[in-house]
Write an enzyme that holds these catalytic residues in place. Structure first.
Site, PDB file in Angstrom:
ATOM      1  N   GLU A  51       0.660  -1.122   0.038  1.00  0.00           N
ATOM      2  CA  GLU A  51      -0.045  -0.015  -0.060  1.00  0.00           C
ATOM      3  C   GLU A  51       0.724   1.340  -0.031  1.00  0.00           C
ATOM      4  O   GLU A  51       1.716   1.595   0.893  1.00  0.00           O
ATOM      5  CB  GLU A  51      -0.942   0.094   1.173  1.00  0.00           C
ATOM      6  CG  GLU A  51      -1.884   1.237   1.129  1.00  0.00           C
ATOM      7  CD  GLU A  51      -2.813   1.629   2.384  1.00  0.00           C
ATOM      8  OE1 GLU A  51      -2.643   0.940   3.485  1.00  0.00           O
ATOM      9  OE2 GLU A  51      -3.692   2.253   2.031  1.00  0.00           O
ATOM     10  N   ASP A 126      -2.761  12.377  -2.651  1.00  0.00           N
ATOM     11  CA  ASP A 126      -3.153  13.749  -2.550  1.00  0.00           C
ATOM     12  C   ASP A 126      -3.024  14.315  -4.083  1.00  0.00           C
ATOM     13  O   ASP A 126      -2.207  14.062  -4.990  1.00  0.00           O
ATOM     14  CB  ASP A 126      -2.015  14.505  -2.187  1.00  0.00           C
ATOM     15  CG  ASP A 126      -1.646  14.246  -0.617  1.00  0.00           C
ATOM     16  OD1 ASP A 126      -2.494  14.319   0.169  1.00  0.00           O
ATOM     17  OD2 ASP A 126      -0.873  13.365  -0.416  1.00  0.00           O
ATOM     18  N   LYS A 130      -3.479  22.361  -7.704  1.00  0.00           N
ATOM     19  CA  LYS A 130      -2.982  23.844  -8.468  1.00  0.00           C
ATOM     20  C   LYS A 130      -1.760  23.312  -9.552  1.00  0.00           C
ATOM     21  O   LYS A 130      -0.921  22.308  -9.277  1.00  0.00           O
ATOM     22  CB  LYS A 130      -2.005  24.647  -7.453  1.00  0.00           C
ATOM     23  CG  LYS A 130      -3.128  25.426  -6.524  1.00  0.00           C
ATOM     24  CD  LYS A 130      -2.394  26.474  -5.635  1.00  0.00           C
ATOM     25  CE  LYS A 130      -3.567  27.146  -4.834  1.00  0.00           C
ATOM     26  NZ  LYS A 130      -2.853  27.445  -3.429  1.00  0.00           N
ATOM     27  N   ASP A 162     -11.516  10.631  -4.362  1.00  0.00           N
ATOM     28  CA  ASP A 162     -12.635  11.381  -4.296  1.00  0.00           C
ATOM     29  C   ASP A 162     -12.863  12.620  -5.016  1.00  0.00           C
ATOM     30  O   ASP A 162     -13.463  13.278  -4.820  1.00  0.00           O
ATOM     31  CB  ASP A 162     -13.067  11.790  -2.787  1.00  0.00           C
ATOM     32  CG  ASP A 162     -11.865  12.498  -2.076  1.00  0.00           C
ATOM     33  OD1 ASP A 162     -10.735  12.598  -2.362  1.00  0.00           O
ATOM     34  OD2 ASP A 162     -12.060  13.065  -0.848  1.00  0.00           O
TER      35      ASP A 162
HETATM   36  C1  SAM Z   1      -4.608  11.880   1.397  1.00  0.00           C
HETATM   37  S1  SAM Z   1      -3.604  10.897   2.484  1.00  0.00           S
HETATM   38  C2  SAM Z   1      -4.591   9.330   2.336  1.00  0.00           C
HETATM   39  C3  SAM Z   1      -4.031   8.534   3.350  1.00  0.00           C
HETATM   40  C4  SAM Z   1      -4.698   6.841   3.431  1.00  0.00           C
HETATM   41  N1  SAM Z   1      -4.523   6.222   2.277  1.00  0.00           N
HETATM   42  C5  SAM Z   1      -6.290   7.429   3.336  1.00  0.00           C
HETATM   43  O1  SAM Z   1      -6.905   6.911   2.680  1.00  0.00           O
HETATM   44  O2  SAM Z   1      -6.638   7.727   4.486  1.00  0.00           O
HETATM   45  C6  SAM Z   1      -2.228  10.592   1.302  1.00  0.00           C
HETATM   46  C7  SAM Z   1      -1.039  10.033   2.179  1.00  0.00           C
HETATM   47  O3  SAM Z   1      -0.149   9.576   1.059  1.00  0.00           O
HETATM   48  C8  SAM Z   1       1.201  10.138   1.640  1.00  0.00           C
HETATM   49  N2  SAM Z   1       2.097  10.066   0.455  1.00  0.00           N
HETATM   50  C9  SAM Z   1       1.841  11.184  -0.652  1.00  0.00           C
HETATM   51  N3  SAM Z   1       3.028  11.070  -1.672  1.00  0.00           N
HETATM   52  C10 SAM Z   1       3.731   9.998  -1.097  1.00  0.00           C
HETATM   53  C11 SAM Z   1       4.793   9.357  -1.544  1.00  0.00           C
HETATM   54  N4  SAM Z   1       5.432   9.734  -2.904  1.00  0.00           N
HETATM   55  N5  SAM Z   1       5.107   8.166  -0.934  1.00  0.00           N
HETATM   56  C12 SAM Z   1       4.751   7.887   0.169  1.00  0.00           C
HETATM   57  N6  SAM Z   1       3.750   8.249   0.735  1.00  0.00           N
HETATM   58  C13 SAM Z   1       3.116   9.452   0.018  1.00  0.00           C
HETATM   59  C14 SAM Z   1       0.883  11.264   2.437  1.00  0.00           C
HETATM   60  O4  SAM Z   1       1.998  11.532   3.452  1.00  0.00           O
HETATM   61  C15 SAM Z   1      -0.267  10.892   2.957  1.00  0.00           C
HETATM   62  O5  SAM Z   1      -0.455  10.443   4.303  1.00  0.00           O
END
Ligand code: SAM
Length: 225
Positions: A51, A126, A130, A162
């Protein structure tokens, strides 16, 4: 000049000891080989599911106990969240799941043996809406190339978001990439009643009346990445 000692202590045989207070389900990547040897990481040979961006580990905590035949690794670029995920797994006694702090692109390129993953899960990545932040988005052509290398033939890719326009962008990447076949996609119409059955961001989207989109793809057996 004062010389600084090693960051972690080691046993007489040289094997690094885990830092005090860290959950046993947290995988410290520093002493691990590159690529990782999954059998060593999990103590047995089993299909490995990754994951990416596991946040506080809700998905892993739900899925790992339900599928003891597989092993799960969640990676998180935030050390704080990777530790939260590991603590959740430790509390639950999940023997087949680990969490590690890693950036996905580097991790896939350096730590995953070619074709060694049975499935990859990426939930609510994420969107960075922008234009000037677009390069920060996880879903890029380069990520699909890395996934194509890391995923074994027939491996499943599971994605949720989403954000409608980000969903379209992700879909178009999977449609265009020669190593993947899109199996199903659409809007998720049913949600579990139990809040913990959803990831943190899925729960938030549902609570706020947002729409959630899903996509399932497969790594083609014969395609070259
Ligand atoms: C919006 S959160 C979603 C967390 C979880 N999957 C959920 O559905 O609740 C996105 C997560 O991805 C992590 N993330 C973003 N880019 C990443 C990357 N290149 N490598 C590892 N983690 C990453 C961020 O730190 C964040 O915790």
């Amino acid at each position: 000049m004062t010389r600084r000692g090693p960051r972690s202590s080691s046993t007489p045989g040289g094997a690094p000891l885990p830092e005090a207070g860290l959950p046993t389900t947290w995988l410290d990547l520093a002493p691990q080989p590159a690529p990782l040897v999954w059998r060593e990481v999990f103590g047995r040979a089993a299909p490995v599911e990754l994951e990416i961006g596991c946040g506080n580990g809700r998905f892993l905590a739900r899925e790992a106990p339900r599928r003891p035949e597989a092993c799960f690794l969640g990676i998180e670029q935030s050390r704080k969240y990777s530790l939260m995920a590991a603590r959740r797994l430790e509390k639950q006694g999940a023997a087949n799941a680990r969490a590690a702090c890693a950036v996905a692109e580097e991790f896939l390129a350096e730590r995953v043996a070619r074709g060694s993953l049975a499935a990859v899960h990426i939930y609510f990545s994420d969107p960075w809406p922008k234009r000037r932040h677009a390069r920060r988005r996880l879903f890029q052509w380069t990520l699909l190339n890395l996934l194509a290398d890391a995923a074994g033939p027939g491996a499943a890719l599971h994605v949720k978001t989403d954000v409608d326009w980000y969903f379209e962008l992700i879909m178009s990447l999977f449609i265009e990439h020669p190593a993947f076949e899109l199996l199903s996609f659409g809007e998720q119409l049913e949600f579990p009643e139990e809040d913990l059955e959803m990831t943190g961001f899925e729960s938030k989207a549902h609570r706020l009346g947002g729409r959630v989109f899903f996509l399932e793809a497969r790594r083609l057996r014969d395609a070259r990445a």
